[in-house]
Every structure is written in structure tokens, then in C-alpha cells.
Write an enzyme that holds these catalytic residues in place. Structure first.
Site, mmCIF file in Angstrom:
data_model
loop_
_atom_site.group_PDB
_atom_site.id
_atom_site.type_symbol
_atom_site.label_atom_id
_atom_site.label_comp_id
_atom_site.label_asym_id
_atom_site.label_seq_id
_atom_site.Cartn_x
_atom_site.Cartn_y
_atom_site.Cartn_z
ATOM 1 N N ARG A 132 0.317 3.684 2.460
ATOM 2 C CA ARG A 132 -0.352 4.097 3.713
ATOM 3 C C ARG A 132 0.403 3.425 4.857
ATOM 4 O O ARG A 132 0.200 2.255 5.120
ATOM 5 C CB ARG A 132 -1.814 3.623 3.658
ATOM 6 C CG ARG A 132 -2.697 4.251 4.705
ATOM 7 C CD ARG A 132 -3.992 3.458 4.857
ATOM 8 N NE ARG A 132 -3.760 2.284 5.663
ATOM 9 C CZ ARG A 132 -4.470 1.143 5.560
ATOM 10 N NH1 ARG A 132 -5.420 1.017 4.681
ATOM 11 N NH2 ARG A 132 -4.196 0.120 6.353
ATOM 12 N N HIS A 165 -5.860 2.620 8.311
ATOM 13 C CA HIS A 165 -6.754 3.300 7.366
ATOM 14 C C HIS A 165 -7.385 4.505 8.064
ATOM 15 O O HIS A 165 -7.273 5.641 7.621
ATOM 16 C CB HIS A 165 -7.836 2.348 6.864
ATOM 17 C CG HIS A 165 -8.956 3.056 6.183
ATOM 18 N ND1 HIS A 165 -8.809 3.660 4.955
ATOM 19 C CD2 HIS A 165 -10.229 3.314 6.576
ATOM 20 C CE1 HIS A 165 -9.949 4.247 4.620
ATOM 21 N NE2 HIS A 165 -10.818 4.048 5.589
ATOM 22 N N TYR A 184 -5.123 -7.835 8.314
ATOM 23 C CA TYR A 184 -5.136 -8.141 6.874
ATOM 24 C C TYR A 184 -3.836 -7.844 6.120
ATOM 25 O O TYR A 184 -3.738 -8.141 4.944
ATOM 26 C CB TYR A 184 -6.313 -7.431 6.175
ATOM 27 C CG TYR A 184 -6.314 -5.914 6.347
ATOM 28 C CD1 TYR A 184 -5.526 -5.098 5.562
ATOM 29 C CD2 TYR A 184 -7.121 -5.308 7.312
ATOM 30 C CE1 TYR A 184 -5.511 -3.728 5.724
ATOM 31 C CE2 TYR A 184 -7.122 -3.919 7.489
ATOM 32 C CZ TYR A 184 -6.317 -3.141 6.701
ATOM 33 O OH TYR A 184 -6.304 -1.783 6.864
HETATM 34 C C1 LIG Z 1 -19.094 6.063 -1.402
HETATM 35 C C2 LIG Z 1 -18.374 5.454 -0.240
HETATM 36 N N1 LIG Z 1 -18.289 4.122 -0.132
HETATM 37 C C3 LIG Z 1 -17.619 3.562 0.911
HETATM 38 C C4 LIG Z 1 -17.060 4.356 1.869
HETATM 39 C C5 LIG Z 1 -16.264 3.720 3.014
HETATM 40 N N2 LIG Z 1 -14.849 3.954 2.760
HETATM 41 C C6 LIG Z 1 -14.186 4.967 3.326
HETATM 42 S S1 LIG Z 1 -12.600 5.077 2.799
HETATM 43 C C7 LIG Z 1 -12.776 3.727 1.810
HETATM 44 C C8 LIG Z 1 -11.607 3.223 0.998
HETATM 45 C C9 LIG Z 1 -11.025 4.277 0.141
HETATM 46 O O1 LIG Z 1 -9.843 3.789 -0.429
HETATM 47 P P1 LIG Z 1 -8.953 4.714 -1.333
HETATM 48 O O2 LIG Z 1 -9.785 5.403 -2.341
HETATM 49 O O3 LIG Z 1 -7.829 3.894 -1.820
HETATM 50 O O4 LIG Z 1 -8.444 5.853 -0.326
HETATM 51 P P2 LIG Z 1 -7.527 5.698 0.976
HETATM 52 O O5 LIG Z 1 -8.466 5.464 2.132
HETATM 53 O O6 LIG Z 1 -6.596 4.571 0.774
HETATM 54 O O7 LIG Z 1 -6.849 7.010 1.118
HETATM 55 C C10 LIG Z 1 -14.073 3.221 1.879
HETATM 56 C C11 LIG Z 1 -14.537 2.041 1.147
HETATM 57 C C12 LIG Z 1 -17.188 5.749 1.738
HETATM 58 N N3 LIG Z 1 -16.642 6.603 2.605
HETATM 59 N N4 LIG Z 1 -17.836 6.271 0.671
#
Ligand SMILES: Cc1ncc(C[n+]2csc(CCOP(=O)(O)OP(=O)(O)O)c2C)c(N)n1
Ligand SMILES: [Mg+2]
Length: 362
Positions: free
Chosen positions: A258, A262, A271
Site C-alpha cells: 500500500r 490507508h 506508524y
Molecule cells: C468488520 C470490520 N472491522 C473493522 C473495520 C475497520 N477497517 C477498515 S479497513 C481495515 C483494515 C483492513 O485491512 P486489510 O484487510 O489488510 O485491507 P487493506 O485496507 O490493507 O486493503 C479495518 C480494520 C471494518 N471496515 N470492518
């Protein structure tokens, strides 16, 4: 009774075809038509430019929060280009480049990100699902769609995108189990971009690879260089052949990064180390493809410059269209809708008064 060993012979293959200098392994490179490859490059570049523009628009307060795809363009376009338009596309929330490949207009993405649901409307005959914000919630949907396609004896398959963080969710595990026992024709494409907001991959899971989670469900699984468009294309093509032959699901872990925030609500400088970002910039999937195309004389610096100008113009026009549509769509009276089934008299009176006010203003 002696203790016995149940022997499990498993390993995870890692596939890489295009190196960071743009050199390819000729034995492994998939056959892709020259025009299709240029289209792949164009879509990756459009996604990058659109990301950069959306970041500016968000900083100016013109659109809302969004999740940039920057750095993950090869994982997304490489995958979608290996599939048919009739296949089901089940995204998470970072799949701008994949959506552009599917023909979704930049103006619609801008409208959606400006807060208008009309931008997310999907044509009746499309096999694209809407953006899914709850992490991993879309993965079981892809299994259902794939299973239904198999049940109807159609040739369609499904692909779903999710992140490294999503592999820690229950929905991911339930989906993989169902897909495996039902032999659903689905491709699980994990974009391991090394971060789940501020949670690094190393702290996300003790598993040495994320691909091996698929092996736990007896699903053929591999890792690919996710910044190598040829490796992603080849892995998805092979997975699609397996699915269409009735041999069930595949899990592909794309190792990518990435490169941006985010979402626009995040500040990664809090971080992560800038040196890490710099290291991955050298592996930029777009630069790698450009090096290859230039060596093959299919692209030149001059052509890239002209293309970048054209894409910027395309985005200018898309933003003008979006602006017009926002003006047409903005009816402030909608704020009174969908709150009460039977609006109380006080709210009805406010609505009428405001309607009157708008008429006088107009
Ligand atoms: C069920 C749920 N828990 C928490 C969140 C908050 N949240 C949004 S994105 C994220 C991290 C996701 O990480 P990853 O699966 O690695 O995807 P990336 O964002 O890196 O594409 C979180 C914790 C959410 N959207 N849905
Ligand atoms: Mg992630």
C-alpha cells in the site's frame, strides 16, 4: 497405542515473471495480445492518476474519504484482465484499478466518493458487486455467486478481492470452507499490502504465508509477486481454468504494498518508516511494466508523456461531469426523507416551510 504421524506434504509456490528491471522469464510469461497489454498499462496508469486527483479533491473538501489503490494496480488489473466480463467481480473497498478495467466510469467513482449513491449504481446486466466496507463481508457472497453459477451449469466463475487483515476474519474462513466442500468456482485474491491500517503483516498472523490458510481447507493456494502484472495474470488464468473445469476454488496471495495512506482519514507517518515506502517504490508495478514495454519498443517516454496528458484530460472531463451531476442531484429536501415512516407534524411543517423558502429563492 503408538502415536502416529499423519503426513501432510504441503508447500507454497511463489510465482514471479517480471523483475524490477523489466526483464521477464520467457518460459513463464503468459500470452497476452499486444493491444490488451497496452490497455492493461493504460488502466493501471489511469487508476494511479485518478488516485492522485482524488487525494487532491479530498484535501480540498470536495469529495469524502476513500481508500487509494496506489501500488496495487498490477494485482488488480492483472487479475481482471485474465477473466471474462461475464465472471463475477466481488470487490472490497480499494479496487479502483479493477473497477476501471471493468468499465466503470471515473465520473461515477468521483460521484460516489463525493457522497452520492447514484455513483455506485450498477447496470442491471453487470456482474460487478458494489464496494463492501465491512472487512471480509464480501468473501462469502463470492462463494454464493460461484456456487449458484455452477448450479445453473453456467460457465461463469467469481473472483473476490480482500486484504491481509481480512484473512483474520471469521467470514474469510467460513467462505473458504464452503467453497472447498462445495467445489465452488471461485478465486480468492488476497492483496497482502503489508498493512491493515496501522497493523503490520508481521503482527497480523503467525502464519509464514497467508496462502497456506487456503491449504488448511484443501484449496490449491500460491503466492505471487503482486507488483508483477504477468505473474498475477498467469496465476488467475490458471485458477480460472481450474474453476471452469469443475475443480473448485484457488487462493492467490499477491505480495504487494500500500504505497499511499490507508484512507484519506489516516496518517501513516505515525506508524511506518519512510524507508520502507522508498524500498517498495523501486518495485512500483507501473514502472516495471513500462520498462518491459519500452524494451519491447511498444512504449517510449514520449508516448507515456502523451498518455499521461490524455488521462489527465479524461479526469478533468470526468470531474466536470461529476460537478454537473452533483448540481442536478442536490435536492436539500431529501434530508427530510427516510427518517420517520410517518413524519411528525412538526417535521412536516418544517419541510413545507423550507420548500416555500427554496421556491422564493429560486
Ligand atoms: C468488520 C470490520 N472491522 C473493522 C473495520 C475497520 N477497517 C477498515 S479497513 C481495515 C483494515 C483492513 O485491512 P486489510 O484487510 O489488510 O485491507 P487493506 O485496507 O490493507 O486493503 C479495518 C480494520 C471494518 N471496515 N470492518
Ligand atoms: Mg492490507
Amino acid at each position: 497405542m503408538p502415536r502416529k504421524k499423519v503426513r501432510l506434504e504441503h508447500s507454497v509456490e511463489y510465482l514471479s515473471i517480471l523483475d524490477k528491471n523489466g526483464k521477464v522469464d520467457e518460459k513463464l510469461i503468459p500470452k497476452i495480445d499486444k493491444d490488451v497489454l497496452l490497455q492493461i498499462h493504460r488502466t493501471m496508469l489511469l487508476s494511479r492518476h485518478l488516485d492522485d486527483r482524488m487525494l487532491l479533491l479530498q484535501r480540498q473538501g470536495r469529495i469524502g474519504t476513500f481508500a487509494p489503490a496506489k501500488g496495487q494496480e498490477a494485482s488488480q488489473v492483472g487479475a481482471m484482465a485474465a477473466l471474462e466480463m461475464g465472471d463475477w467481480f466481488v470487490p472490497a473497498f480499494r479496487e479502483t484499478a479493477a473497477m476501471l478495467w471493468r468499465g466503470i466510469e471515473p465520473a461515477n467513482l468521483l460521484l460516489y466518493n463525493a457522497g452520492y449513491n447514484e455513483g455506485a449504481e450498477i447496470p442491471e446486466d453487470s456482474h460487478d458487486l458494489p464496494i463492501a466496507i465491512p472487512v471480509a463481508s464480501q468473501i462469502p457472497h463470492a462463494v454464493g455467486l460461484a456456487y449458484a453459477a455452477g448450479y445453473r451449469e453456467s460457465d461463469e466463475i467469481a473472483i473476490t478481492f480482500f486484504g491481509d487483515g481480512a484473512t483474520s476474519e471469521g467470514d474469510f474462513h467460513e467462505a473458504l470452507n464452503f467453497a472447498s466442500v462445495l467445489k465452488a468456482p471461485v478465486i480468492f485474491l488476497c492483496q497482502n499490502n503489508q498493512w491493515a491500517i496501522s497493523m503490520p503483516r508481521g503482527r497480523q498472523s503467525e502464519s509464514r504465508t497467508l496462502a497456506q490458510k487456503g491449504l488448511g481447507y484443501a484449496i490449491p493456494s500460491l503466492q505471487v509477486d503482486g507488483n508483477d502484472v504477468f505473474a498475477v495474470y498467469a496465476a488467475v488464468q490458471e485458477a480460472a481454468e481450474r474453476a471452469r473445469a469443475g475443480d473448485g476454488p484457488t487462493m492467490i496471495e499477491c505480495i504487494t504494498y500500500r504505497m499511499s495512506v490507508h484512507t484519506t482519514a489516516d496518517d501513516p507517518s505515525k506508524y511506518r518508516d519512510e524507508d520502507e515506502v522508498k524500498k517498495w517504490q523501486e518495485l512500483d508495478p507501473i514502472l516495471r511494466l513500462q520498462k518491459y514495454l519500452k524494451a519491447k519498443k511498444q512504449l517510449s517516454d514520449k508516448k507515456i508523456e502523451a498518455l499521461e496528458k490524455e488521462l489527465e484530460q479524461q479526469i478533468d472531463t470526468a470531474w466536470e461531469d461529476t460537478h454537473k451531476r452533483i448540481q442536478e442531484l442536490t435536492d436539500p429536501l431529501v434530508m427530510f426523507d427516510d427518517v420517520y415512516a410517518e413524519p411528525p407534524a412538526s417535521l412536516q411543517a418544517q419541510r413545507q416551510a423550507y420548500e416555500q423558502h427554496l421556491k422564493c429563492e429560486g
